[in-house]
Scaffold this motif. Structure first.
Motif, PDB file in Angstrom:
ATOM      1  N   GLY A   4     109.673 139.015  40.644  1.00  0.00           N
ATOM      2  CA  GLY A   4     109.465 139.930  39.529  1.00  0.00           C
ATOM      3  C   GLY A   4     108.232 139.554  38.738  1.00  0.00           C
ATOM      4  N   ARG A   5     107.968 140.335  37.700  1.00  0.00           N
ATOM      5  CA  ARG A   5     106.832 140.102  36.826  1.00  0.00           C
ATOM      6  C   ARG A   5     107.346 139.950  35.397  1.00  0.00           C
ATOM      7  N   ASN A   6     106.851 138.889  34.710  1.00  0.00           N
ATOM      8  CA  ASN A   6     107.242 138.713  33.317  1.00  0.00           C
ATOM      9  C   ASN A   6     106.349 139.537  32.402  1.00  0.00           C
ATOM     10  N   GLY A   7     106.496 139.338  31.082  1.00  0.00           N
ATOM     11  CA  GLY A   7     105.739 140.139  30.130  1.00  0.00           C
ATOM     12  C   GLY A   7     104.240 139.934  30.212  1.00  0.00           C
ATOM     13  N   ARG A   8     103.805 138.795  30.765  1.00  0.00           N
ATOM     14  CA  ARG A   8     102.367 138.528  30.912  1.00  0.00           C
ATOM     15  C   ARG A   8     101.834 138.957  32.269  1.00  0.00           C
ATOM     16  N   GLY A   9     102.685 139.573  33.087  1.00  0.00           N
ATOM     17  CA  GLY A   9     102.270 140.033  34.404  1.00  0.00           C
ATOM     18  C   GLY A   9     102.296 138.964  35.468  1.00  0.00           C
ATOM     19  N   GLU A  10     102.818 137.768  35.138  1.00  0.00           N
ATOM     20  CA  GLU A  10     102.858 136.664  36.097  1.00  0.00           C
ATOM     21  C   GLU A  10     104.026 136.845  37.059  1.00  0.00           C
ATOM     22  N   LEU A  11     103.821 136.376  38.294  1.00  0.00           N
ATOM     23  CA  LEU A  11     104.860 136.484  39.312  1.00  0.00           C
ATOM     24  C   LEU A  11     105.937 135.432  39.059  1.00  0.00           C
ATOM     25  N   VAL A  12     107.183 135.862  39.063  1.00  0.00           N
ATOM     26  CA  VAL A  12     108.330 134.984  38.877  1.00  0.00           C
ATOM     27  C   VAL A  12     109.254 135.174  40.063  1.00  0.00           C
ATOM     28  N   GLU A  13     109.684 134.078  40.651  1.00  0.00           N
ATOM     29  CA  GLU A  13     110.615 134.170  41.784  1.00  0.00           C
ATOM     30  C   GLU A  13     111.623 133.044  41.722  1.00  0.00           C
ATOM     31  N   GLY A  14     112.757 133.252  42.376  1.00  0.00           N
ATOM     32  CA  GLY A  14     113.810 132.254  42.383  1.00  0.00           C
ATOM     33  C   GLY A  14     115.049 132.787  43.071  1.00  0.00           C
ATOM     34  N   ILE A  15     116.136 132.042  42.934  1.00  0.00           N
ATOM     35  CA  ILE A  15     117.411 132.396  43.557  1.00  0.00           C
ATOM     36  C   ILE A  15     118.497 132.306  42.498  1.00  0.00           C
ATOM     37  N   VAL A  16     119.330 133.331  42.398  1.00  0.00           N
ATOM     38  CA  VAL A  16     120.422 133.349  41.431  1.00  0.00           C
ATOM     39  C   VAL A  16     121.720 133.711  42.134  1.00  0.00           C
ATOM     40  N   ASP A  17     122.831 133.330  41.481  1.00  0.00           N
ATOM     41  CA  ASP A  17     124.167 133.652  41.985  1.00  0.00           C
ATOM     42  C   ASP A  17     124.693 134.846  41.203  1.00  0.00           C
ATOM     43  N   ALA A  18     125.035 135.920  41.874  1.00  0.00           N
ATOM     44  CA  ALA A  18     125.522 137.135  41.205  1.00  0.00           C
ATOM     45  C   ALA A  18     126.424 137.906  42.149  1.00  0.00           C
ATOM     46  N   LEU A  19     127.156 138.885  41.566  1.00  0.00           N
ATOM     47  CA  LEU A  19     128.067 139.683  42.376  1.00  0.00           C
ATOM     48  C   LEU A  19     127.314 140.654  43.275  1.00  0.00           C
ATOM     49  N   ASN A  20     126.238 141.244  42.745  1.00  0.00           N
ATOM     50  CA  ASN A  20     125.466 142.205  43.518  1.00  0.00           C
ATOM     51  C   ASN A  20     124.039 142.254  42.979  1.00  0.00           C
ATOM     52  N   SER A  21     123.213 143.054  43.632  1.00  0.00           N
ATOM     53  CA  SER A  21     121.806 143.149  43.235  1.00  0.00           C
ATOM     54  C   SER A  21     121.636 143.794  41.866  1.00  0.00           C
ATOM     55  N   ASP A  22     122.562 144.704  41.499  1.00  0.00           N
ATOM     56  CA  ASP A  22     122.478 145.333  40.182  1.00  0.00           C
ATOM     57  C   ASP A  22     122.660 144.296  39.067  1.00  0.00           C
ATOM     58  N   ALA A  23     123.576 143.354  39.290  1.00  0.00           N
ATOM     59  CA  ALA A  23     123.781 142.300  38.297  1.00  0.00           C
ATOM     60  C   ALA A  23     122.546 141.418  38.182  1.00  0.00           C
ATOM     61  N   VAL A  24     121.877 141.164  39.314  1.00  0.00           N
ATOM     62  CA  VAL A  24     120.647 140.378  39.288  1.00  0.00           C
ATOM     63  C   VAL A  24     119.571 141.107  38.496  1.00  0.00           C
ATOM     64  N   ALA A  25     119.427 142.405  38.754  1.00  0.00           N
ATOM     65  CA  ALA A  25     118.427 143.199  38.045  1.00  0.00           C
ATOM     66  C   ALA A  25     118.698 143.221  36.546  1.00  0.00           C
ATOM     67  N   ALA A  26     119.965 143.375  36.164  1.00  0.00           N
ATOM     68  CA  ALA A  26     120.311 143.385  34.742  1.00  0.00           C
ATOM     69  C   ALA A  26     119.999 142.049  34.091  1.00  0.00           C
ATOM     70  N   GLN A  27     120.293 140.962  34.811  1.00  0.00           N
ATOM     71  CA  GLN A  27     120.005 139.634  34.291  1.00  0.00           C
ATOM     72  C   GLN A  27     118.505 139.424  34.098  1.00  0.00           C
ATOM     73  N   LEU A  28     117.708 139.864  35.072  1.00  0.00           N
ATOM     74  CA  LEU A  28     116.256 139.709  34.972  1.00  0.00           C
ATOM     75  C   LEU A  28     115.691 140.555  33.839  1.00  0.00           C
ATOM     76  N   MET A  29     116.151 141.779  33.719  1.00  0.00           N
ATOM     77  CA  MET A  29     115.663 142.656  32.668  1.00  0.00           C
ATOM     78  C   MET A  29     116.005 142.106  31.281  1.00  0.00           C
ATOM     79  N   ALA A  30     117.191 141.531  31.160  1.00  0.00           N
ATOM     80  CA  ALA A  30     117.576 140.938  29.875  1.00  0.00           C
ATOM     81  C   ALA A  30     116.672 139.771  29.516  1.00  0.00           C
ATOM     82  N   GLY A  31     116.147 139.070  30.517  1.00  0.00           N
ATOM     83  CA  GLY A  31     115.239 137.962  30.279  1.00  0.00           C
ATOM     84  C   GLY A  31     113.788 138.370  30.211  1.00  0.00           C
ATOM     85  N   GLY A  32     113.487 139.662  30.197  1.00  0.00           N
ATOM     86  CA  GLY A  32     112.115 140.121  30.080  1.00  0.00           C
ATOM     87  C   GLY A  32     111.339 140.093  31.380  1.00  0.00           C
ATOM     88  N   VAL A  33     112.036 140.091  32.520  1.00  0.00           N
ATOM     89  CA  VAL A  33     111.387 140.080  33.836  1.00  0.00           C
ATOM     90  C   VAL A  33     111.669 141.402  34.527  1.00  0.00           C
TER      91      VAL A  33
END
Length: 409
Positions: free
Chosen positions: A7-36
């Motif tokens: 993903g991209r943060n607020g400065r346009g920098e590339l952010v990547e990693g691995i998270v534990d979640a129920l589905n991809s929608d939960a991952v997207a919500a988590q990233l969006m909440a963190g500004g990514v």
């Protein structure tokens, strides 16, 4: 399930990693909440990376989360909850405002747990080194009763009391420990480097060394020759001790023995009972049933012996006995405290009076800690006097006899 994201943060920098979640929608919500802003999210079999993708060496050298950090985090959560900020938004804000890698990783994990539908108490329970059993239990109580803001405030006060007691005890013991260490180092230096010189001089004059000097020299030679065995035995005894107190029986016996120590035992008892009273008052005022509150508090007093006495109180309450009678049977409360418990039980203000009991024990603990240095001074002077006597007999006696040895007397 683990997901690899980019993903991209607020400065346009590339952010990547691995998270534990129920589905991809939960991952997207988590990233969006963190500004990514997520770019790609794919399922993966790789394990979740540690804070910031650190390797094992960075994880080993990572700065741990202290109780001071937990106190600050609790106060921040209280302030944000009091202001009406939603918990997910509050966690995201705290994550963005801290530079501590461990806290960032902790907050990310807590947010991920909440995104997966877990409760806040369950998310905290995933980090037992930071959040104690009592902390987790009270968080769950706050969630159930809708008093999470008040619970965070009380938990912050609880942690502040714990830290204050530890800091005062360390301050009171700092000077005696430094003096004893300095004297021990002096004994070792004299025993290894000074006394052997006296032995050579006396051997030249064919004069017999004093008894105490011979004892010290014999001990010095033995230590130099067998120090690896001494170190090995010390490490072995330390491991045996640690394994023993890790067992329920060993922990119970050691915690009971600590309460019987001449000076420290009274401080440990009062501090433990203050922790019990404040924890019980907090649980009771939050709407937790008495038997359940005693169960939670028994696990958090950090003393197996006192914990067993509290469980004894719980068993009596479950049998229908009064709290004051069960408290009397434990044999750890003073008569005035037992009277206050009885009055609180009769008037229905038990949580209020337990708070007053906690404050009373805290004042007594504070007073006892202030007098700790004065109580230790006679023992410290006795130890120093013994060490000086050994040095005088072992070092100065040869000096006194050296003139006679030089004259051949």
């Amino acid at each position: 399930m683990n997901f690899a994201f980019k993903g991209r943060n607020g400065r346009g920098e590339l952010v990547e990693g691995i998270v534990d979640a129920l589905n991809s929608d939960a991952v997207a919500a988590q990233l969006m909440a963190g500004g990514v802003v997520p770019v790609s999210i794919e399922a993966t079999t790789e394990a979740v990376s540690v804070a910031g993708g650190s390797n094992w060496l960075e994880a080993l050298l990572a700065k741990p989360i202290t109780q001071e950090d937990a106190l600050v985090l609790t106060r921040q959560l209280y302030t944000l909850q009091k202001a009406g900020v939603p918990i997910l938004r509050a966690l995201a804000g705290l994550e963005a405002s801290t530079s501590h890698p461990g806290i960032i990783a902790l907050l990310q994990d807590v947010r991920a747990s909440l995104d997966q539908g877990r409760e806040l108490g369950t998310a905290f329970a995933r980090h037992p080194t930071v959040f104690s059993t009592f902390y987790v239990a009270m968080t769950r109580v706050g969630e159930l009763t809708g008093k999470l803001t008040e619970v965070f405030q009380r938990l912050a006060e609880h942690l502040e009391f714990e830290l204050d007691i530890r800091a005062r005890i360390k301050q009171a013991l700092r000077y005696p420990i430094m003096v004893i260490i300095a004297m021990a180092i002096a004994l070792i230096v004299i025993n290894i480097f000074v006394l052997p010189k006296f032995a050579d001089v006396f051997a030249h004059f064919k004069s017999e060394l004093p008894l105490m000097t011979r004892i010290l020299l014999g001990f010095s030679r033995w230590t130099v020759k067998w120090w690896p065995m001494v170190v090995a035995v010390g490490i072995g005894l330390g491991l045996i001790w640690r394994n023993w107190i890790a067992t329920p029986g060993g922990r119970y016996a050691w915690d009971r023995f600590k309460l019987r120590l001449p000076i420290a035992g009274d401080i440990v008892l009062k501090a433990t009972l203050a922790r019990f009273a404040r924890s019980f008052a907090l649980a009771s005022s939050s709407g937790v049933p008495i038997s359940q509150a005693l169960t939670v508090v028994a696990q958090t007093v950090d003393n197996a012996y006192i914990g067993a006495r509290i469980e004894q109180m719980r068993d009596g309450v479950e049998r229908g006995e009064s709290i004051s009678r069960c408290a009397t049977a434990t044999g750890v409360f003073t008569p005035i405290v037992l009277q206050m418990i009885a009055v609180g039980e009769e008037t229905g203000e038990l949580d209020t009076l337990m708070t007053e009991i906690a404050q009373m024990y805290e004042r007594e603990t504070d007073f006892a800690i202030k007098g700790l240095s004065a109580a230790i001074e006679p023992i410290l002077l006795t130890i120093i006097g013994g060490m000086v006597l050994v040095l005088a007999l072992g070092v100065f006696l040869p000096l006194w006899n050296l003139g006679q040895a030089a004259m051949g007397r």
